[in-house]
Design an enzyme around this catalytic site. Structure first.
Site, short mmCIF file in Angstrom:
data_model
loop_
_atom_site.label_atom_id
_atom_site.label_comp_id
_atom_site.label_asym_id
_atom_site.label_seq_id
_atom_site.Cartn_x
_atom_site.Cartn_y
_atom_site.Cartn_z
N SER A 277 0.79 -1.23 0.00
CA SER A 277 0.00 0.00 0.00
C SER A 277 0.83 1.28 0.00
O SER A 277 0.29 2.36 -0.26
CB SER A 277 -0.93 0.02 1.22
OG SER A 277 -0.20 0.15 2.42
N LYS B 271 0.87 5.20 6.64
CA LYS B 271 0.38 5.96 5.49
C LYS B 271 1.06 7.32 5.48
O LYS B 271 1.87 7.65 6.34
CB LYS B 271 -1.14 6.16 5.54
CG LYS B 271 -1.96 4.89 5.70
CD LYS B 271 -1.89 3.97 4.50
CE LYS B 271 -2.70 2.69 4.74
NZ LYS B 271 -2.52 1.71 3.64
#
Length: 236
Positions: free
Chosen positions: A38, A92
Site C-alpha cells: 500500500s 500511510k
C-alpha cells in the site's frame, strides 16, 4: 509458585532488559515489518521500518494518553497510527491537515482550492513496482504546497479515484497510501484522530526481498525516507 519465584530471581537481569525494551517500543521508538504494497514505491514489502514515537508527542507507555505535545504532523510525513476502524497498526502518508478542504478528482488531489501537479518519474524508484499486482502501474511524483513524493496509480484496477470535497476536522488528519489504488486509507476508514498517531517513519532499518528468497536489499539498509521524489521528467 515457588518455582516461578526462583525463575524470576534467576533471570532478573534479562527480565529487566525485556521490560525496558517493551517500554522503549511503546514510548520512544518502534519497528515494524511492511507486509503489504500500500505504500509502494516509497516502502516495499520486506522493509523493516523504524518509527520515531517522540516525533509529535510524549505518551504514557502502553496508552494513547498524550503527556506532552512536541510538534504537529506535517503534510507529506509518513506516519504510523492505529486504524480508527479496527485498531490495526497502519503506515500511510499525511495528506490533509486539520481544517483542510480536500478533494480527489480522477486520482488528482485538490487541497484548499490548489491542484497538485503530477509528473512521470524515472530512475530506480520507477522500477519499485508492487509485486502483488500484474496490471499496469504508473509511477508519478505528486507535488503540492512544497511536499513532493512518488505515488503509484493502477489505471486498470477498481479503486476509489474521486471523493469530496471534505473538510478535515480539528485534531484529525486525512491519510492516503502512496500506492493510491491499492491502499485502505482515509477513503475507507475515515479521518485519523491525533491521539491515534503513534509516530513518524523516518528510516528503513533493513530490507529483505520476499520475491527473491529473502535476499537482503543492501541499498535500503538504513535508508532515510524523505518527501521528495527524484529524477522527474515529462510533466503532465
Amino acid at each position: 509458585m515457588q518455582s516461578i519465584r526462583k525463575l524470576i530471581a534467576g533471570n532478573k537481569g534479562f527480565l529487566f532488559f525485556l521490560f525496558g525494551m517493551i517500554v522503549v517500543r511503546s514510548a520512544v521508538a518502534d519497528w515494524y515489518g511492511v507486509p503489504s504494497g500500500s505504500m509502494y514505491p516509497t516502502l516495499m514489502i520486506g522493509d523493516r521500518i523504524v518509527t520515531d514515537r517522540l516525533a509529535y508527542d510524549v505518551k504514557l507507555p502502553f496508552t494513547d494518553v498524550i503527556l506532552k505535545h512536541l510538534a504537529d504532523p506535517k503534510r507529506g510525513d509518513i506516519v504510523t497510527f492505529s486504524s480508527p476502524e479496527d485498531g490495526v497498526r497502519l503506515v500511510k502518508r499525511v495528506i490533509g491537515l486539520p481544517g483542510d478542504v480536500v478533494e480527489m478528482v480522477r486520482e488528482e488531489l485538490v487541497i484548499n482550492g490548489e491542484k497538485a501537479s503530477y509528473a512521470a518519474v524515472t530512475g530506480d524508484i520507477a522500477t519499485q513496482l508492487a509485486p502483488d499486482y500484474t496490471g499496469q502501474q504508473l509511477v508519478l511524483s505528486e507535488q503540492l504546497f512544497g511536499s513532493k513524493h512518488p505515488i503509484i496509480i493502477m489505471p486498470e484496477r477498481m479503486a476509489e479515484r474521486s471523493f469530496g470535497p471534505v473538510t478535515v476536522p480539528q485534531d484529525q488528519y486525512l491519510m492516503l497510501g502512496d500506492n493510491r489504488d491499492a491502499s485502505k486509507d482515509s477513503r475507507y476508514i475515515g479521518f485519523v484522530k491525533r491521539e491515534l498517531i503513534t509516530g513518524q517513519v523516518k528510516r528503513v532499518a533493513f530490507s529483505l526481498d520476499t520475491e527473491k528468497y529473502y535476499l537482503p536489499r543492501i541499498e535500503r539498509f538504513g535508508a532515510a525516507l524523505s518527501s521528495s521524489a527524484t529524477s522527474v521528467a515529462n510533466p503532465k
